[in-house]
Design a protein around this motif. Structure first.
Motif, PDB file in Angstrom:
ATOM      1  N   MET A 163      42.601  36.580  52.838  1.00  0.00           N
ATOM      2  CA  MET A 163      42.229  36.211  51.473  1.00  0.00           C
ATOM      3  C   MET A 163      41.899  34.732  51.438  1.00  0.00           C
ATOM      4  O   MET A 163      42.634  33.911  51.975  1.00  0.00           O
ATOM      5  N   CYS A 176      45.894  47.939  44.798  1.00  0.00           N
ATOM      6  CA  CYS A 176      45.017  46.905  45.345  1.00  0.00           C
ATOM      7  C   CYS A 176      43.623  47.496  45.511  1.00  0.00           C
ATOM      8  O   CYS A 176      43.467  48.601  46.039  1.00  0.00           O
ATOM      9  N   HIS A 180      44.515  42.723  42.386  1.00  0.00           N
ATOM     10  CA  HIS A 180      45.824  43.377  42.425  1.00  0.00           C
ATOM     11  C   HIS A 180      46.199  43.814  41.013  1.00  0.00           C
ATOM     12  O   HIS A 180      46.434  42.988  40.134  1.00  0.00           O
ATOM     13  N   SER A 233      46.647  37.923  43.624  1.00  0.00           N
ATOM     14  CA  SER A 233      47.508  38.238  44.764  1.00  0.00           C
ATOM     15  C   SER A 233      48.781  38.876  44.220  1.00  0.00           C
ATOM     16  O   SER A 233      49.012  38.863  43.007  1.00  0.00           O
ATOM     17  N   GLU A 257      51.748  37.719  44.961  1.00  0.00           N
ATOM     18  CA  GLU A 257      52.791  36.713  45.137  1.00  0.00           C
ATOM     19  C   GLU A 257      53.286  36.176  43.793  1.00  0.00           C
ATOM     20  O   GLU A 257      52.641  36.342  42.757  1.00  0.00           O
ATOM     21  N   ALA A 312      50.907  34.057  41.753  1.00  0.00           N
ATOM     22  CA  ALA A 312      49.588  34.653  41.526  1.00  0.00           C
ATOM     23  C   ALA A 312      49.061  34.292  40.148  1.00  0.00           C
ATOM     24  O   ALA A 312      49.822  34.094  39.197  1.00  0.00           O
TER      25      ALA A 312
END
Length: 235
Positions: A1, A40, A56, A74, A76, A79
């Motif tokens: 990414m 995703c 996502h 993302s 995370e 994000a």
């Protein structure tokens, strides 16, 4: 990414974190707590297929025929919330006005090709839900154009579309996601061959009729308030 610029601003202060902890202890977050799955996939700007984004989706059902998703760049903790997507059944899609249908994309190819997946979920389990998703339509709007390096959500929201055939997705994007999430799109395609799309086939007005759609701003006169506003009703 691809790496994206850091969001500008001072680091979160300890006092802010303490206040957040206090509010989290007493408030309820029912809408967010309904999120039950992480999908995703890839989106591209309806007016420019060369701009493809890893998306996502964190989704929750409104009912059996509609789910709504927050889209991040993302999975995370840091994000960025870049958009939203609404996913509806074929039955609901067919009730939409024709002009509205153009804003929605089909999911059949995304699912059957293997490029839409649930990270970390065993294939046999995720395929139970994805067989349903293959028959749905989605309306996705992105607010933050992270693909061009924006460190804040700039510009107008844009309609996004999904992949509909082989040869559209950039190989390097597919290979990067396969490596990071330990998935094999080719193998999943074979495993999902039995799945079917919408019962009536993909509607010809969906996917913007194969054309590009771009949001643009137009200046108009502001309607004045009515001379005699309706009476207020107290219940």
């Amino acid at each position: 990414m691809a790496s994206h610029p850091e969001v500008p601003g001072d680091p979160t202060k300890t006092t802010t974190t303490m206040v957040e902890a206090a509010t989290a202890a007493v408030q309820k977050f029912a809408p967010v707590n309904k999120i039950h799955q992480h999908l995703c996939a890839f989106h591209f700007y309806s007016h420019d297929m060369s701009r493809q984004v890893e998306a996502h989706h964190f989704c929750g059902h409104q009912n059996e025929e509609m789910r709504q998703c927050l889209i991040y760049d993302s999975p995370e903790a840091n994000a960025r919330l870049i958009g939203v997507e609404y996913i509806i059944s074929e039955n609901l899609f067919l009730t939409l006005p024709d002009a509205e249908k153009r804003l929605w994309h089909s999911h059949e190819y995304e699912v059957k090709s293997g490029v839409l997946f649930l990270p970390g979920v065993p294939g046999a389990i995720q395929r139970q839900d994805l067989a349903k998703v293959a028959q749905t339509y989605g309306k996705a709007i992105h607010f933050w154009q992270v693909d061009r390096g924006d460190n804040l959500p700039l510009g107008l929201p844009q309609v996004m579309m999904a992949l509909t055939r082989d040869g559209q997705l950039y190989d390097h994007l597919a290979e990067d996601v396969e490596k990071r999430y330990n998935v094999d799109f080719k193998k999943e395609r074979e495993e999902r061959a039995y799945m079917k799309g919408p019962e009536n086939g993909i509607h010809p007005l969906a996917n913007a009729e194969g054309k590009g759609l771009k949001t643009e701003l137009r200046e108009v006169d502001v309607s004045p308030p009515t001379a005699h506003p309706p009476p207020r009703v107290f219940v």
